[in-house]
Design a protein around this motif. Sequence first.
Motif, mmCIF file in Angstrom:
data_model
loop_
_atom_site.group_PDB
_atom_site.id
_atom_site.type_symbol
_atom_site.label_atom_id
_atom_site.label_comp_id
_atom_site.label_asym_id
_atom_site.label_seq_id
_atom_site.Cartn_x
_atom_site.Cartn_y
_atom_site.Cartn_z
ATOM 1 N N ALA A 258 0.862 -1.184 0.000
ATOM 2 C CA ALA A 258 0.000 0.000 0.000
ATOM 3 C C ALA A 258 0.894 1.228 0.000
ATOM 4 C CB ALA A 258 -0.920 0.008 1.216
ATOM 5 N N PHE A 259 0.463 2.283 -0.707
ATOM 6 C CA PHE A 259 1.262 3.504 -0.800
ATOM 7 C C PHE A 259 0.347 4.699 -0.982
ATOM 8 C CE2 PHE A 259 0.583 1.862 -4.998
ATOM 9 C CZ PHE A 259 0.505 2.953 -5.850
ATOM 10 N N LYS A 260 0.932 5.888 -0.821
ATOM 11 C CA LYS A 260 0.151 7.122 -0.942
ATOM 12 C C LYS A 260 0.774 8.011 -1.998
ATOM 13 C CE LYS A 260 -1.732 9.091 2.650
ATOM 14 N NZ LYS A 260 -1.936 9.859 3.916
ATOM 15 N N ILE A 261 -0.067 8.551 -2.873
ATOM 16 C CA ILE A 261 0.358 9.483 -3.914
ATOM 17 C C ILE A 261 -0.724 10.536 -4.085
ATOM 18 C CG2 ILE A 261 -0.506 7.854 -5.658
ATOM 19 C CD1 ILE A 261 1.519 9.034 -7.624
ATOM 20 N N LYS A 262 -0.335 11.792 -4.070
ATOM 21 C CA LYS A 262 -1.290 12.909 -4.196
ATOM 22 C C LYS A 262 -2.462 12.755 -3.231
ATOM 23 C CE LYS A 262 -0.442 14.705 -8.854
ATOM 24 N NZ LYS A 262 -0.128 16.062 -8.354
ATOM 25 N N ASP A 263 -2.131 12.481 -1.959
ATOM 26 C CA ASP A 263 -3.120 12.325 -0.881
ATOM 27 C C ASP A 263 -4.106 11.190 -1.116
ATOM 28 O OD1 ASP A 263 -2.101 14.536 0.566
ATOM 29 O OD2 ASP A 263 -3.211 15.913 -0.722
ATOM 30 N N THR A 264 -3.761 10.277 -2.001
ATOM 31 C CA THR A 264 -4.616 9.130 -2.288
ATOM 32 C C THR A 264 -3.898 7.852 -1.860
ATOM 33 O OG1 THR A 264 -5.604 10.256 -4.191
ATOM 34 C CG2 THR A 264 -5.825 7.857 -4.100
ATOM 35 N N THR A 265 -4.543 7.051 -1.029
ATOM 36 C CA THR A 265 -3.982 5.777 -0.599
ATOM 37 C C THR A 265 -4.428 4.677 -1.555
ATOM 38 O OG1 THR A 265 -3.908 6.431 1.725
ATOM 39 C CG2 THR A 265 -3.906 4.078 1.247
ATOM 40 N N ILE A 266 -3.467 3.916 -2.034
ATOM 41 C CA ILE A 266 -3.750 2.834 -2.971
ATOM 42 C C ILE A 266 -3.225 1.531 -2.363
ATOM 43 C CG2 ILE A 266 -3.329 1.907 -5.280
ATOM 44 C CD1 ILE A 266 -2.907 4.751 -6.262
ATOM 45 N N THR A 267 -4.088 0.528 -2.291
ATOM 46 C CA THR A 267 -3.695 -0.785 -1.784
ATOM 47 C C THR A 267 -3.723 -1.774 -2.941
ATOM 48 O OG1 THR A 267 -4.629 -0.300 0.386
ATOM 49 C CG2 THR A 267 -4.180 -2.611 -0.120
ATOM 50 N N SER A 268 -2.564 -2.293 -3.288
ATOM 51 C CA SER A 268 -2.441 -3.179 -4.444
ATOM 52 C C SER A 268 -2.697 -4.631 -4.062
ATOM 53 C CB SER A 268 -1.041 -3.059 -5.044
ATOM 54 O OG SER A 268 -0.106 -3.714 -4.196
ATOM 55 N N ASN A 269 -2.660 -5.497 -5.055
ATOM 56 C CA ASN A 269 -2.724 -6.942 -4.832
ATOM 57 C C ASN A 269 -1.355 -7.578 -5.047
ATOM 58 O OD1 ASN A 269 -5.680 -7.494 -4.409
ATOM 59 N ND2 ASN A 269 -5.768 -6.404 -6.349
ATOM 60 N N LEU A 270 -0.310 -6.747 -4.950
ATOM 61 C CA LEU A 270 1.062 -7.226 -5.111
ATOM 62 C C LEU A 270 1.730 -7.340 -3.756
ATOM 63 C CD1 LEU A 270 2.189 -5.056 -8.149
ATOM 64 C CD2 LEU A 270 1.874 -7.519 -8.155
ATOM 65 N N ILE A 271 2.424 -8.443 -3.546
ATOM 66 C CA ILE A 271 3.137 -8.633 -2.293
ATOM 67 C C ILE A 271 4.577 -8.160 -2.442
ATOM 68 C CG2 ILE A 271 1.725 -10.619 -1.637
ATOM 69 C CD1 ILE A 271 4.167 -12.349 -2.491
ATOM 70 N N GLY A 272 5.207 -7.882 -1.315
ATOM 71 C CA GLY A 272 6.631 -7.586 -1.335
ATOM 72 C C GLY A 272 6.936 -6.115 -1.530
ATOM 73 N N GLU A 273 7.745 -5.593 -0.629
ATOM 74 C CA GLU A 273 8.152 -4.196 -0.725
ATOM 75 C C GLU A 273 8.881 -3.916 -2.033
ATOM 76 O OE1 GLU A 273 10.706 -1.026 2.026
ATOM 77 O OE2 GLU A 273 9.932 -2.891 2.900
ATOM 78 N N TYR A 274 9.486 -4.963 -2.631
ATOM 79 C CA TYR A 274 10.209 -4.791 -3.888
ATOM 80 C C TYR A 274 9.279 -4.408 -5.038
ATOM 81 C CZ TYR A 274 8.638 -9.679 -4.260
ATOM 82 O OH TYR A 274 7.890 -10.834 -4.269
ATOM 83 N N ASN A 275 7.970 -4.607 -4.873
ATOM 84 C CA ASN A 275 7.020 -4.196 -5.908
ATOM 85 C C ASN A 275 6.606 -2.727 -5.773
ATOM 86 O OD1 ASN A 275 6.270 -6.159 -7.957
ATOM 87 N ND2 ASN A 275 5.614 -7.470 -6.263
ATOM 88 N N PHE A 276 7.047 -2.084 -4.717
ATOM 89 C CA PHE A 276 6.687 -0.680 -4.492
ATOM 90 C C PHE A 276 7.115 0.212 -5.654
ATOM 91 C CE2 PHE A 276 8.229 3.411 -2.501
ATOM 92 C CZ PHE A 276 6.975 4.023 -2.437
ATOM 93 N N THR A 277 8.372 0.062 -6.098
ATOM 94 C CA THR A 277 8.840 0.932 -7.189
ATOM 95 C C THR A 277 8.121 0.631 -8.503
ATOM 96 O OG1 THR A 277 10.701 -0.580 -7.568
ATOM 97 C CG2 THR A 277 11.117 1.366 -6.185
ATOM 98 N N ASN A 278 7.715 -0.628 -8.707
ATOM 99 C CA ASN A 278 6.949 -0.954 -9.908
ATOM 100 C C ASN A 278 5.608 -0.219 -9.901
ATOM 101 O OD1 ASN A 278 9.040 -2.765 -10.451
ATOM 102 N ND2 ASN A 278 7.946 -4.510 -9.592
ATOM 103 N N LEU A 279 4.983 -0.176 -8.740
ATOM 104 C CA LEU A 279 3.708 0.529 -8.583
ATOM 105 C C LEU A 279 3.903 2.037 -8.720
ATOM 106 C CD1 LEU A 279 2.552 -1.630 -5.568
ATOM 107 C CD2 LEU A 279 1.316 -1.483 -7.745
ATOM 108 N N CYS A 280 5.016 2.534 -8.184
ATOM 109 C CA CYS A 280 5.335 3.969 -8.309
ATOM 110 C C CYS A 280 5.481 4.371 -9.778
ATOM 111 C CB CYS A 280 6.634 4.291 -7.576
ATOM 112 S SG CYS A 280 6.544 4.214 -5.788
ATOM 113 N N ALA A 281 6.186 3.529 -10.540
ATOM 114 C CA ALA A 281 6.420 3.837 -11.951
ATOM 115 C C ALA A 281 5.109 3.923 -12.716
ATOM 116 C CB ALA A 281 7.329 2.776 -12.567
#
Length: 435
Positions: A258-281
């Motif tokens: 889960a991460f926050k961008i532009k005051d919006t929280t998004i919870t993905s279905n991807l596991i692992g902190e290593y997927n954070f940058t993929n979601l950011c991109a």
Amino acid sequence: MLGLFLYFYFMNIETLHKVFLDCNAISTDTRKVAENNMFFALSGDNFNGNTFAKEALKKGAKIAVIDDKDYYLSEKTILVKNSLKTLQALANYHRHYLGVKIIALTGSNGKTTTKELINTVLSQKYNTTATIGNLNNHIGVPLTLLSMTKQTEIGIVEMGANHQKEIEFLCQIAQPDYGYITNFGKAHLEGFGGVEGVIKGKSELYDYLINHDKHIFINADDNIQKDKLNNYIKKYGFSQNDSNYQKIEFLVANPFVAFKIKDTTITSNLIGEYNFTNLCAASTIGLYFNVEMEAIKKAIESYIPTNNRSQIIKKGSNTIILDAYNANPSSMEVALKNFTKQTQSNKIAILGDMFELGNSASEEHQYITDFANSLNIDSIFLIGENFYKSKSNNLKTKQYQSFEEFKANFKPIKSSTLLIKGSRGMALERVLELL
């Protein structure tokens, strides 16, 4: 415009393209050829693709492109000097014929997941065409380009490589307008000649984009990327710390990111902190192309990973983290780190050999063996020739020379959390059958 793809048949590429437009798709495999396809007879080290032209036409192909006059059949056969180079030239011509915007991405880890996420986000607003699966080489990239139509507004092209100059060559075919490198890791060390070779090889995408004054997407928290692009103006990216880029905040990965961008929280279905940058991109590229924030959130939260990539599967009383699509030392290490952060009890890691490491194979497998043994994991199973040779004095670790040996010694597992990870050639998804 065609650059090196002028090749031998410069005067005929336009004519060939008109023939292609009358067909419904390209096929290179007679097992998958369909009615009205254009079949390209591509040869390999151990087979002559021209021998399949007759079968392709019999199965309904409209045209067969061959490069051996001995297999010329009729007016439905087009003879060229080299089928593969003609396929690449045709793809390049088609890319310019459409005038579509092309985003190219490469990297050591996460290419396909990132490509799928970008496609999911951008398709909220645009008609997109993306690389299917991991068809990302000198054949796959042309096939991706030739799958695009007049309706395609943005093409997303994954590029893979295991040697120097391959990304450079793929860029000459696709001639991208935008590009993103996921990361630089210990992948294909044998072909690239070490980590520095990986950085140089993957950076060929940067080189192409910079030389052609194109746009680059950047993970500004990756020091290698940041340093290489320090003086380049046409870049747009994300960071957790640098205010010059889109701010994205990591929240949690237990197990889903889960991460926050532009005051919006998004919870993905991807596991692992290593997927954070993929979601950011994917999120950042979506914003660049003016996709609404709510649409980005909807796209990411609806994306479910498949194809043995970071999948969570329930089997009886067991929870399985299936990440068996591929592996290298970098991805193996982050997967193991993430696994130790899981709150479930009785953690079991089933790890398979990592391929294409060349002279580094012994050292890298020993490192992963030692690293896994140092973690809070209850049981570790190491499978494959290289892991079998690594040294381990840990009683919780068992080593098997092959999957067959592992299977023969397998005992039922219950109420456990399992990480299954290895290179594609290990096919560790077979473990599911044992559970």
